[in-house]
Design an enzyme around this catalytic site. Sequence first.
Site, PDB file in Angstrom:
ATOM      1  CG  ASP A  45      -1.754   1.113   1.391  1.00  0.00           C
ATOM      2  OD1 ASP A  45      -2.970   1.064   0.951  1.00  0.00           O
ATOM      3  OD2 ASP A  45      -1.365   2.168   1.734  1.00  0.00           O
ATOM      4  CE1 TYR A  50       0.991   7.979   2.268  1.00  0.00           C
ATOM      5  CE2 TYR A  50       1.405   5.648   1.767  1.00  0.00           C
ATOM      6  CZ  TYR A  50       0.333   6.488   2.386  1.00  0.00           C
ATOM      7  OH  TYR A  50      -0.692   6.319   2.919  1.00  0.00           O
ATOM      8  CE  LYS A  75      -3.799   4.896   0.510  1.00  0.00           C
ATOM      9  NZ  LYS A  75      -2.265   4.261   0.686  1.00  0.00           N
ATOM     10  CG  HIS A 108      -4.563   9.797   0.467  1.00  0.00           C
ATOM     11  ND1 HIS A 108      -3.315   9.661   0.184  1.00  0.00           N
ATOM     12  CD2 HIS A 108      -4.549   9.277   1.871  1.00  0.00           C
ATOM     13  CE1 HIS A 108      -2.615   9.570   1.113  1.00  0.00           C
ATOM     14  NE2 HIS A 108      -3.436   9.006   2.066  1.00  0.00           N
TER      15      HIS A 108
END
Length: 272
Positions: A45, A50, A75, A108
């Site tokens: 994930d 990120y 996401k 998200h």
Amino acid sequence: MRQPELELSSGHSIPQIGFGVYKIPEDVTADAVRTALAAGYRHIDTAALYKNEVGVGEGIRTGGVPRDDIFVTTKVWDTEHGYDRTLRAFDASMQRLGLDYLDLYLIHWPVPSADLYVETWHALEKLHDEGRVRSIGVSNFHPHHLERLAQESDHVPAVNQVEMHPWLPQDAVRAYDAAHGIVTEAWSPLARGRVLDDPVLAEIARKHGVTPAQVVIRWHLQRGDVVIPKSVTPARIESNIDVFGFELDSADRTALTSLETGERTGQDPDEH
């Protein structure tokens, strides 16, 4: 042991334990993913936010596990909401990942102040209908956000990924999701490690000869949710998936229920 999978409304299945990569630096992400795959994880994930999708893709390509055996999630971030921007954001994520298809694409956060999450969802529906994403879902959606999607779109989210741990068991969200065929997935399943110092958890861990983290992960699994613990330490990566040799009994589950405080480690989705 092959880990359990949950059936999604899209017709696909999702491994019940995933490996989260939030805040893992790009330069060590590939190694972390390879370690997770070697330990038995088959669900990774990540998210555009990120900034480690490149490392995730590299870890998948070099991890020694066939791509079709790995469930990959990313996401779309808040600043890319809107139909066209979401489609471009998806293309950018896929380029960074270096993948031909995605298993799960999530919104998200709903970002209600921008009022674009329905339009964004329509873009995800297009990606799903074109076969570029096998399943689509959301993250951090309250039931009233999901209700609006139901009224203004054709697809029900396959997954709703929310902050969830013993302090915040999300019973209302889980009940709504279950009633509508949505799988609930836990991010921050250990409350960013803060819940692990609780003496109730320590006692349950001693009883079963496991760690407090293993107790919490097992709790998520027995509730029927997907859980995505995160670590960069190989021993903890391995420990977090080694949770099939014991089972929590009713007394354990009752004790864990007593830990609910409503405390969040992240934002409330209505305020984000």
